[in-house]
Scaffold this motif. Structure first.
Motif, mmCIF file in Angstrom:
data_model
loop_
_atom_site.group_PDB
_atom_site.id
_atom_site.type_symbol
_atom_site.label_atom_id
_atom_site.label_comp_id
_atom_site.label_asym_id
_atom_site.label_seq_id
_atom_site.Cartn_x
_atom_site.Cartn_y
_atom_site.Cartn_z
ATOM 1 N N ALA A 194 0.881 -1.225 0.097
ATOM 2 C CA ALA A 194 -0.115 -0.021 -0.106
ATOM 3 C C ALA A 194 0.881 1.142 -0.009
ATOM 4 O O ALA A 194 0.590 2.168 -0.560
ATOM 5 C CB ALA A 194 -1.083 0.232 1.335
ATOM 6 N N LEU A 195 2.074 1.148 0.846
ATOM 7 C CA LEU A 195 2.830 2.420 0.832
ATOM 8 C C LEU A 195 3.676 2.536 -0.432
ATOM 9 O O LEU A 195 3.688 3.826 -0.933
ATOM 10 C CB LEU A 195 3.893 2.201 1.877
ATOM 11 C CG LEU A 195 4.883 3.452 2.218
ATOM 12 C CD1 LEU A 195 4.072 4.787 2.707
ATOM 13 C CD2 LEU A 195 5.583 3.010 3.566
ATOM 14 N N SER A 196 4.037 1.494 -1.168
ATOM 15 C CA SER A 196 4.382 1.805 -2.309
ATOM 16 C C SER A 196 3.413 2.304 -3.669
ATOM 17 O O SER A 196 3.886 3.013 -4.434
ATOM 18 C CB SER A 196 5.143 0.210 -3.110
ATOM 19 O OG SER A 196 5.871 -0.246 -2.081
ATOM 20 N N ILE A 197 2.316 1.944 -3.437
ATOM 21 C CA ILE A 197 1.251 2.329 -4.170
ATOM 22 C C ILE A 197 0.894 3.843 -4.066
ATOM 23 O O ILE A 197 0.918 4.749 -5.256
ATOM 24 C CB ILE A 197 -0.169 1.375 -4.437
ATOM 25 C CG1 ILE A 197 0.030 0.133 -4.700
ATOM 26 C CG2 ILE A 197 -0.999 2.336 -5.207
ATOM 27 C CD1 ILE A 197 -1.053 -0.701 -4.557
ATOM 28 N N PHE B 38 7.413 13.131 3.911
ATOM 29 C CA PHE B 38 6.642 12.085 3.568
ATOM 30 C C PHE B 38 6.225 11.066 4.469
ATOM 31 O O PHE B 38 4.978 10.380 4.493
ATOM 32 C CB PHE B 38 7.626 11.156 2.399
ATOM 33 C CG PHE B 38 6.901 10.327 1.571
ATOM 34 C CD1 PHE B 38 6.024 10.643 0.358
ATOM 35 C CD2 PHE B 38 6.773 8.751 1.909
ATOM 36 C CE1 PHE B 38 5.368 9.654 -0.399
ATOM 37 C CE2 PHE B 38 5.948 7.839 1.156
ATOM 38 C CZ PHE B 38 5.279 8.359 0.023
ATOM 39 N N PHE B 39 7.160 10.693 5.453
ATOM 40 C CA PHE B 39 6.779 9.776 6.512
ATOM 41 C C PHE B 39 5.692 10.106 7.244
ATOM 42 O O PHE B 39 4.706 9.615 7.787
ATOM 43 C CB PHE B 39 8.101 9.660 7.293
ATOM 44 C CG PHE B 39 7.659 8.595 8.453
ATOM 45 C CD1 PHE B 39 7.936 7.216 7.939
ATOM 46 C CD2 PHE B 39 7.904 9.018 9.824
ATOM 47 C CE1 PHE B 39 7.874 6.252 9.050
ATOM 48 C CE2 PHE B 39 7.851 8.069 10.707
ATOM 49 C CZ PHE B 39 7.800 6.577 10.422
ATOM 50 N N TYR C 27 1.744 8.109 8.071
ATOM 51 C CA TYR C 27 0.732 8.263 9.279
ATOM 52 C C TYR C 27 -0.648 8.064 8.825
ATOM 53 O O TYR C 27 -1.335 7.319 9.326
ATOM 54 C CB TYR C 27 1.026 9.397 9.654
ATOM 55 C CG TYR C 27 0.484 9.693 11.131
ATOM 56 C CD1 TYR C 27 0.880 9.589 11.980
ATOM 57 C CD2 TYR C 27 -1.040 10.126 11.139
ATOM 58 C CE1 TYR C 27 0.324 9.555 13.339
ATOM 59 C CE2 TYR C 27 -1.574 10.094 12.321
ATOM 60 C CZ TYR C 27 -0.995 9.974 13.473
ATOM 61 O OH TYR C 27 -1.676 9.825 14.866
ATOM 62 N N GLN C 28 -1.129 8.541 7.447
ATOM 63 C CA GLN C 28 -2.545 8.474 7.209
ATOM 64 C C GLN C 28 -2.447 6.802 6.549
ATOM 65 O O GLN C 28 -3.701 6.106 6.987
ATOM 66 C CB GLN C 28 -2.798 9.264 5.966
ATOM 67 C CG GLN C 28 -2.203 10.614 5.814
ATOM 68 C CD GLN C 28 -2.360 11.365 7.079
ATOM 69 O OE1 GLN C 28 -3.519 11.445 7.768
ATOM 70 N NE2 GLN C 28 -1.153 12.029 7.679
ATOM 71 N N LEU C 29 -1.613 6.256 6.125
ATOM 72 C CA LEU C 29 -1.508 4.942 5.607
ATOM 73 C C LEU C 29 -1.708 4.051 6.931
ATOM 74 O O LEU C 29 -2.790 3.109 6.807
ATOM 75 C CB LEU C 29 -0.351 4.712 4.874
ATOM 76 C CG LEU C 29 -0.599 3.341 4.090
ATOM 77 C CD1 LEU C 29 -1.264 3.477 2.847
ATOM 78 C CD2 LEU C 29 0.937 2.969 3.843
ATOM 79 N N GLY D 194 -4.289 3.749 -3.068
ATOM 80 C CA GLY D 194 -3.223 3.076 -2.007
ATOM 81 C C GLY D 194 -4.053 2.941 -0.624
ATOM 82 O O GLY D 194 -3.888 1.687 0.079
ATOM 83 N N ILE D 195 -4.453 3.816 -0.179
ATOM 84 C CA ILE D 195 -4.796 4.098 1.098
ATOM 85 C C ILE D 195 -6.293 3.464 1.238
ATOM 86 O O ILE D 195 -6.757 2.750 2.377
ATOM 87 C CB ILE D 195 -4.823 5.510 1.772
ATOM 88 C CG1 ILE D 195 -4.860 5.629 3.231
ATOM 89 C CG2 ILE D 195 -5.892 6.586 1.255
ATOM 90 C CD1 ILE D 195 -4.540 7.079 3.679
ATOM 91 N N THR D 196 -7.011 3.623 0.084
ATOM 92 C CA THR D 196 -8.370 3.014 0.483
ATOM 93 C C THR D 196 -8.128 1.406 0.347
ATOM 94 O O THR D 196 -9.024 0.656 1.067
ATOM 95 C CB THR D 196 -8.944 3.059 -1.122
ATOM 96 O OG1 THR D 196 -9.244 4.556 -1.336
ATOM 97 C CG2 THR D 196 -10.460 2.668 -1.100
ATOM 98 N N MET D 197 -7.022 0.709 -0.268
ATOM 99 C CA MET D 197 -6.588 -0.597 -0.149
ATOM 100 C C MET D 197 -6.171 -1.160 1.188
ATOM 101 O O MET D 197 -7.069 -2.055 1.607
ATOM 102 C CB MET D 197 -5.545 -0.828 -1.141
ATOM 103 C CG MET D 197 -5.280 -2.303 -1.388
ATOM 104 S SD MET D 197 -3.792 -2.520 -2.204
ATOM 105 C CE MET D 197 -2.844 -3.011 -1.083
#
Lengths: 46, 501
Positions: free
Chosen positions: B293-296, B313-314, B319-321, B349-352
């Motif tokens: 997910a982080l990569s997407i 970015f972190f 954080y949101q991820l 990515g985050i939806t996944m």
């Protein structure tokens, strides 16, 4: 008997402390690996 | 042939529902005490009125439906499904009386969001809300996260055989200890230990960040409750962004992670089996899905031409991820940034991550890591079968507390729940798109509600259409109970309408 029970209590408290420490360590490893991905992303984008 | 439920069935359901309502009414004494302590007289009256109504309903229901019979599985499922609806209606009363909500529906939305540990909010002027009302919002998360029924199991039921059945109905199907009452008590023990440690760490960080000690402690208690129960309410309208404090953010990351871990895993690690953390199918699946997910998301950002430093970015992305993956919903960005800065791929990515969620028997919602891991193992086994000679006997195992041989029933149950979630996500997305939102925005908000996350891309607001409010309430309820209890309630209603005597 009382000595044995005391020993058991101390052992379970110690196990609990080590358990919490291991869980926090696991989260730390997750966070570090995520930060490495962030670093890689940055070096690629830059 | 479907049999019509007998009067005794209704009586059993009503009796236990009444008991749970009494429990809820008693918990309202906590915000009442806080209101008295802070000299908030108007909120104190709100809680007195709400307590009186709730206790009256509970006592009457439990009394009228008095029965000595124990619950069957079907009754227990109906009690679990109905108790969340009843709890929503009664908990919304003090919120509505606070004057911070446009309508009673909005306060019901807030109460369900709290109980389902979602974190989507329709509150107005949160920054000026009374302490007692703010605490009540967070307490609904604690009650819902720990499990309404777990609370009842701990305090109101005395070793009844039906107790475990309601526990299962509330989507917690793992018995950590042989006795379900002890299991419920262990869940409380873990929560209280981490509450003391987490609140202390957050308070120190908040004071170091410049907050006055009193406010720091109050906020830390609220933030801990919502992070541990992977809820997402905050005492401030700007979520965790309000604090602008790196150490505070990192402590919440640790608490969110720990809240998303299976209580059974906590148990084995706390009793000495620490290797389990690195062998368990849930933690390994979490690690893999997080990396993917982080990569997407990173790819999406690169496509948008946005170049944040690794630290930024972190803090802004990871954080949101992690907040989404653990089902918490804490945020360090404004909701509109998801649409304006992140773009569709990063949002995907985050939806996944939100759709997958955390561990079984934790406070998270969504498909969950164990089910995803089981389905992955099943697919791998089937591919292996195709490649190997037909006579080969293939045994696939997965490790969850112990080695378990993968059986068809594991795969079937995981697939049923996964497809039910997919359907729930899809229905919410279509209804949201009907109001003019793009696919990525609609999917983001729908998954956030159904997976009990609470991140918002700006759709959830007091001015959103009534249909969307009701849709999200149903999604939060169904997503939290993981369908089985709701299917049972649906079956009961059909039987009552069409069954034969």
């Amino acid at each position: 008997m009382i000595q044995m029970r005391k020993g058991l209590i101390v052992k379970s408290i110690w196990n609990g402390i080590l358990g919490i420490a291991s869980e926090v360590l696991m989260v730390f490893l997750f966070v570090v690996s995520a930060f490495i991905i962030c670093l890689l992303w940055w070096s690629c984008v830059k | 042939m479907i049999l019509k439920p007998a009067a005794e069935d209704y009586r059993i359901i009503g009796h236990y529902l009444g008991k749970i309502t009494i429990g809820l009414g008693l918990i309202m004494a906590v915000p009442l005490a806080v209101a008295s302590g802070y000299s908030e007289f108007a909120p104190a009256v709100d809680y007195l009125i709400s307590m009186a109504i709730t206790l009256f309903f509970g006592v009457v229901l439990a009394g009228v439906c008095r029965t000595g019979k124990d619950l069957s599985t079907g009754h227990a499922m109906c009690v679990a499904a109905l108790s969340w609806i009843v709890a929503m209606f009664f908990s919304a009363i003090p919120l509505y009386l606070s004057g911070h909500y446009r309508s009673y529906l909005d306060s019901c939305f807030e109460a369900m969001s709290g109980f389902a540990t979602t974190g989507l909010s329709l509150v107005n002027n949160l920054d000026h809300m009374a302490y007692s009302h703010n605490l009540w919002r967070h307490l609904t998360m604690f009650i819902g996260g720990q499990g309404i029924v777990v609370i009842a199991l701990t305090f109101l039921f005395r070793g009844t055989a039906g107790a475990f059945r309601i526990y299962v109905g509330e989507a917690r199907d793992e018995k950590i200890l042989p006795n379900v009452i002890n299991t419920a008590r262990f869940i409380w023990f873990v929560s209280v230990v981490y509450m003391i440690l987490g609140t202390a760490a957050l308070s120190i960080s908040a004071v170091a960040g410049g907050l006055p000690a009193g406010k720091a402690i109050f906020d830390s208690i609220c933030v801990f409750i919502a992070a541990w129960d992977t809820g997402g309410f905050t005492p401030q309208s700007q979520s965790i962004l309000f604090y602008h404090n790196f150490s505070f953010e990192m402590i919440t990351v640790v608490i969110m992670f720990l809240g998303a871990i299976n209580f059974a895993l906590h148990y084995v690690v706390w009793t000495g089996n620490r290797r389990e953390l690195y062998l368990n199918i849930e933690t390994t699946t979490l690690f893999i899905s997080m990396v993917v997910a982080l990569s997407i998301t990173a790819w999406g950002f690169a496509g948008n031409g946005i170049c944040l430093g690794p630290g930024a970015f972190f803090r802004k992305v990871f954080y949101q991820l992690i907040s989404g993956h653990t089902g918490t919903g804490y945020s360090t960005v404004y909701p509109v940034q998801f649409v304006n800065e992140w773009g569709p791929l990063a949002m995907l990515g985050i939806t996944m991550a939100m759709a997958i969620g955390g561990s079984m028997c934790s406070t998270t919602g969504a498909i969950k890591l164990l089910r995803l891991g089981i389905i992955y193992k099943a697919v791998r086994q089937d591919i292996k079968k195709l490649l190997l000679p037909e006579s080969t006997v293939l045994v696939q195992k997965f490790h969850h507390i112990r080695d378990i041989i993968l059986q068809d029933r594991h795969v079937r149950l995981s697939a049923i729940i996964m497809f039910s979630y997919m359907g729930l996500y899809l229905v919410g997305t279509i209804i949201t798109m009907f109001y003019g939102y793009s696919l990525s925005e609609a999917a983001f908000e729908s998954v956030s509600a159904a997976a009990n996350v609470g991140l918002s891309c700006g759709i959830t607001s007091p001015s959103m259409p009534v249909v969307l409010k009701v849709t999200y309430i149903i999604q939060m309820w169904a997503g939290r109970l993981e369908f089985i209890a709701i299917f049972a309630l649906g079956g009961m209603i059909v039987a009552a309408l069409k069954g034969k005597k």
